[in-house]
Scaffold this motif. Structure first.
Motif, short mmCIF file in Angstrom:
data_model
loop_
_atom_site.label_atom_id
_atom_site.label_comp_id
_atom_site.label_asym_id
_atom_site.label_seq_id
_atom_site.Cartn_x
_atom_site.Cartn_y
_atom_site.Cartn_z
N TRP A 54 51.41 101.38 144.68
CA TRP A 54 52.06 102.34 145.56
C TRP A 54 51.35 103.69 145.57
CZ3 TRP A 54 54.05 100.21 141.12
CH2 TRP A 54 54.12 101.04 139.99
N GLY A 55 50.28 103.86 144.80
CA GLY A 55 49.56 105.12 144.75
C GLY A 55 49.29 105.54 143.33
N ASN A 56 49.44 106.83 143.02
CA ASN A 56 49.11 107.35 141.70
C ASN A 56 50.29 107.97 140.95
OD1 ASN A 56 46.35 106.64 141.94
ND2 ASN A 56 45.94 108.51 143.08
N ASP A 57 51.49 107.83 141.50
CA ASP A 57 52.66 108.45 140.89
C ASP A 57 53.27 107.53 139.83
OD1 ASP A 57 54.98 109.76 140.23
OD2 ASP A 57 55.74 109.94 142.27
N SER A 58 53.10 107.89 138.57
CA SER A 58 53.59 107.05 137.47
C SER A 58 55.09 107.20 137.25
CB SER A 58 52.86 107.41 136.17
OG SER A 58 53.10 108.76 135.81
N SER A 59 55.70 108.19 137.87
CA SER A 59 57.13 108.45 137.63
C SER A 59 58.04 107.46 138.36
CB SER A 59 57.49 109.88 138.05
OG SER A 59 57.43 110.03 139.47
N ILE A 60 57.48 106.66 139.28
CA ILE A 60 58.33 105.74 140.05
C ILE A 60 58.02 104.28 139.73
CG2 ILE A 60 58.79 107.35 141.93
CD1 ILE A 60 56.58 106.04 143.54
N GLN B 91 62.45 100.85 123.80
CA GLN B 91 61.55 100.68 122.66
C GLN B 91 61.06 99.24 122.62
OE1 GLN B 91 63.25 101.59 118.85
NE2 GLN B 91 61.36 101.22 117.72
N PHE B 92 59.79 99.05 122.89
CA PHE B 92 59.22 97.70 122.87
C PHE B 92 58.89 97.30 121.43
CE2 PHE B 92 55.83 94.59 122.91
CZ PHE B 92 56.30 93.67 123.83
N PRO B 93 59.20 96.06 121.01
CA PRO B 93 59.89 94.98 121.73
C PRO B 93 61.35 94.84 121.31
CG PRO B 93 58.79 94.09 119.82
CD PRO B 93 58.59 95.59 119.75
N ILE B 94 61.94 95.93 120.84
CA ILE B 94 63.27 95.87 120.25
C ILE B 94 64.39 96.04 121.27
CG2 ILE B 94 64.82 96.98 118.60
CD1 ILE B 94 62.29 97.72 116.98
N LYS B 95 64.24 97.00 122.19
CA LYS B 95 65.33 97.29 123.13
C LYS B 95 64.79 97.52 124.53
CE LYS B 95 69.21 100.44 123.95
NZ LYS B 95 69.93 101.64 123.48
N ASN B 96 65.32 96.77 125.48
CA ASN B 96 64.98 96.97 126.89
C ASN B 96 66.19 97.60 127.58
OD1 ASN B 96 64.11 96.88 129.52
ND2 ASN B 96 63.53 94.73 129.51
N GLU B 97 66.02 98.80 128.08
CA GLU B 97 67.14 99.55 128.64
C GLU B 97 67.50 99.15 130.07
OE1 GLU B 97 66.07 103.61 128.18
OE2 GLU B 97 66.31 103.61 126.00
N ASN B 98 66.71 98.26 130.67
CA ASN B 98 67.08 97.66 131.95
C ASN B 98 67.20 98.67 133.09
OD1 ASN B 98 67.79 95.44 133.54
ND2 ASN B 98 69.96 95.66 133.14
N LYS B 99 66.40 99.73 133.06
CA LYS B 99 66.49 100.76 134.10
C LYS B 99 65.98 100.27 135.45
CE LYS B 99 66.05 104.70 130.93
NZ LYS B 99 65.21 105.86 130.54
N ASP B 100 65.15 99.23 135.45
CA ASP B 100 64.63 98.73 136.72
C ASP B 100 65.48 97.57 137.29
OD1 ASP B 100 64.00 96.66 135.02
OD2 ASP B 100 61.83 96.86 135.22
N GLY B 101 66.57 97.24 136.61
CA GLY B 101 67.48 96.22 137.13
C GLY B 101 67.35 94.85 136.51
N PHE B 102 66.29 94.62 135.73
CA PHE B 102 66.08 93.29 135.15
C PHE B 102 65.58 93.41 133.71
CE2 PHE B 102 65.60 92.85 139.71
CZ PHE B 102 66.38 91.73 139.99
N LYS B 103 66.17 92.61 132.82
CA LYS B 103 65.72 92.58 131.43
C LYS B 103 64.62 91.55 131.22
CE LYS B 103 69.55 94.47 128.79
NZ LYS B 103 70.47 94.26 127.64
N SER B 104 64.53 90.58 132.10
CA SER B 104 63.46 89.59 132.00
C SER B 104 62.90 89.37 133.40
CB SER B 104 63.98 88.29 131.37
OG SER B 104 65.07 87.77 132.11
N ASN C 214 59.60 102.31 137.70
CA ASN C 214 60.83 101.51 137.65
C ASN C 214 61.35 101.12 139.03
OD1 ASN C 214 60.77 101.73 134.89
ND2 ASN C 214 62.28 103.37 134.79
N LYS C 215 60.99 101.88 140.05
CA LYS C 215 61.42 101.57 141.41
C LYS C 215 60.51 100.53 142.08
CE LYS C 215 63.43 106.14 142.27
NZ LYS C 215 63.40 107.34 143.14
N ASN C 216 59.35 100.32 141.50
CA ASN C 216 58.34 99.49 142.17
C ASN C 216 57.88 98.27 141.39
OD1 ASN C 216 57.30 101.01 144.77
ND2 ASN C 216 57.72 102.57 143.23
N ALA C 217 58.27 98.16 140.12
CA ALA C 217 57.77 97.04 139.32
C ALA C 217 58.75 96.68 138.21
CB ALA C 217 56.40 97.39 138.72
N ASN C 218 58.77 95.42 137.87
CA ASN C 218 59.61 94.92 136.79
C ASN C 218 58.86 95.03 135.48
OD1 ASN C 218 61.53 93.63 135.25
ND2 ASN C 218 61.07 91.57 136.02
N THR C 219 59.18 96.05 134.69
CA THR C 219 58.49 96.29 133.42
C THR C 219 59.54 96.52 132.33
OG1 THR C 219 58.34 98.69 133.80
CG2 THR C 219 56.54 97.33 134.63
#
Length: 374
Positions: free
Chosen positions: A233-239, A250-263, A241-246
Motif C-alpha cells: 500500500w506504500g510506505n506507511d507502516s502505521s496502517i 508479544q510474539f509468540p505469547i499473546k496475539n492481541e487480534n487488532k487486525d481482526g484475526f488471531k490466525s 493492521n488495516k492492510n495485512a493479517n499479522t
C-alpha cells in the motif's frame, strides 16, 4: 524469522525428499505472433497485455516494469538477506488475485486423486539422504505423516533463537486437517490452503496450466503500480493492521487480534493493492520457484542487465547445508515487528522444498507462453 527446516526441531527427520522440479516451466518461450514475438526476439520488455488475450478467471495482469528488488531505502526492518537492492526488469504476466484456496485445491485433488507430501507414508531410506550421516533413525511410531502447527499455548520463551518452542509437529496434520487430525476445512472453502510442500504446489500448477512465480515476479506483482514501495500500500507502516493479517502483541505469547484475526484469515479479508491483488503480505507465506542462495543478490548487483531473473542456479545456506531450500515471500499471520517484520515486499525466507506448515501456501502465475499452449 529463521528458515523452517526440521534439523532444528525435536523431530528432525519427518519430511519427505522432494525430487521433482518444474523450473523448466519458468523459461520464456515464444509467445504470440507479432508484435510480441518480435519483442521477445529483440529482448524488449513485454509491458501491456495483448488486446486479443482475455484475462484468466481469478487473475490480474501485472504490467512489465523495471523496479528495485530487495531492501528499500528507509526500511528500518530490512534484513541482510534482502540486500543489496538491485534493479530488475520483468515482463508482464498474470497472477492470482488471491492465494490458492481450500476450494480450489479440493477441485484439483478430486480431479487428479493427488496425495500431498504431508499425507504420504515416510520412507526413511529416502529421507536420510538429506540429513547428516550420523542422524539416528527415529522410532517407527514417530515416522508417520504429519506437518508443523503453530503452538498457541506458549506461555514463556527462554530464547527467541529456539523457534522450536512455538512449532509443534503433529502426526495426521495436512491440508484437510490443518490444525491436527481432529480438525477439518469444513466451512473454510475461502481460506488459503496450507501444509503445502513445493511438490504439491507444482503439481497443482501443472494441472491448472500455471506455474509458481519467480521471486522477481512476485515482487513486481506486490509493487503493483509502484516501483520502490516498502509495503503493497506504500510506505506507511502505521496502517499494517488495516492492510495485512499479522501478529500484534508479544510474539509468540499473546496475539492481541487488532487486525481482526488471531490466525489465518479468509482470502479477500483485506484491501487490494494498486492493481487489485489481495493478501500478498501477511496471512500465509507463498512459495516461489527460486532456489535460495545467500550469495545471489551480491551476484545480481554486478549485472548491467537483469531481465526476468530466474533465481540462483545453485542452493547455498551455511545454516542448513543439507536440505535444499526455496524462497518464500510475503510473511504470514505470525509475523511481528519484534521478530521478523516480514510483512514487507522485500522480505524473503528460505524453507526446505519438502516443508509444510499451517502458515505456508501459494499462488500461481500464468505467462503468455503458457497461454499459447492452451
Amino acid at each position: 524469522m529463521k528458515s523452517i527446516n526440521f534439523l532444528t526441531y525435536i523431530l528432525p527427520t519427518l519430511i519427505i525428499l522432494v525430487l521433482t522440479s518444474c523450473r523448466e516451466e519458468k523459461k520464456q518461450d515464444k509467445i504470440l505472433q507479432s508484435p510480441f514475438e518480435m519483442a521477445i526476439k529483440q529482448k524488449a520488455l513485454i509491458i501491456d497485455k495483448p488486446e486479443n488475450i482475455n484475462t484468466p478467471e481469478g487473475m490480474v495482469w501485472v504490467k512489465g516494469k523495471t523496479f528495485t528488488q530487495g531492501a528499500k531505502a528507509g526500511d528500518k526492518f530490512a534484513m541482510m538477506r534482502e540486500k543489496p537492492a538491485h534493479q530488475v526488469s520483468v515482463d508482464g504476466f498474470f497472477i492470482d488475485i488471491t492465494e490458492v484456496t481450500n476450494k480450489q485445491f479440493t477441485a484439483f485433488v478430486n480431479a487428479t486423486k493427488y496425495i500431498t507430501v504431508a499425507e504420504r507414508p515416510i520412507d526413511w531410506e529416502v529421507m536420510k539422504v538429506e540429513l547428516p550421516e550420523d542422524t539416528p533413525k527415529p522410532h517407527d511410531s514417530i515416522l508417520k505423516p504429519g506437518s508443523l502447527v503453530f503452538n498457541k499455548n506458549v506461555n514463556t520463551v527462554a530464547n527467541m533463537e529456539n523457534y522450536g518452542q512455538w512449532w509443534t509437529w503433529k502426526i495426521g496434520t495436512n491440508w484437510k486437517h490443518p490444525e491436527g487430525p481432529n480438525s477439518s476445512i469444513e466451512g473454510k472453502d475461502d481460506y488459503p490452503v496450507v501444509h503445502i510442500a513445493l511438490e504439491d504446489a507444482q503439481a497443482y500448477c501443472k494441472w491448472a496450466n500455471k506455474r509458481l512465480p519467480t521471486e522477481a515476479e512476485w515482487e513486481s506483482a506486490a509493487q503493483g503500480n509502484n516501483k520502490n514501495a516498502i509495503y503493497t500500500w506504500g510506505n506507511d507502516s502505521s496502517i499494517v493492521n488495516k492492510n495485512a493479517n499479522t501478529w500484534q502483541g508479544q510474539f509468540p505469547i499473546k496475539n492481541e487480534n487488532k487486525d481482526g484475526f488471531k490466525s489465518i484469515a479468509p482470502v479477500k479479508s483485506y484491501p487490494v493493492n494498486s492493481i487489485g491483488i489481495h493478501d500478498m503480505l501477511g496471512n500465509v507465506w507463498e512459495w516461489t520457484s527460486d532456489l535460495y542462495n545467500s550469495n545471489y543478490y551480491n551476484k545480481l548487483k554486478t549485472l548491467k542487465s537483469n531481465i526476468n531473473p530466474q533465481g540462483a542456479d545453485s542452493y547455498y545456506n551455511s545454516q542448513n547445508p543439507y536440505q535444499v531450500e526455496m524462497i518464500i515471500k510475503g510473511g504470514s499471520y505470525l509475523c511481528h515487528e519484534s521478530y521478523c517484520a516480514s510483512f514487507r515486499i522485500s522480505a524473503r525466507m528460505s524453507t526446505s522444498k519438502d516443508s509444510g506448515s499451517d502458515n505456508l501456501g501459494f499462488r500461481t502465475v500464468k505467462s503468455l507462453s503458457l497461454l499459447k499452449k492452451e
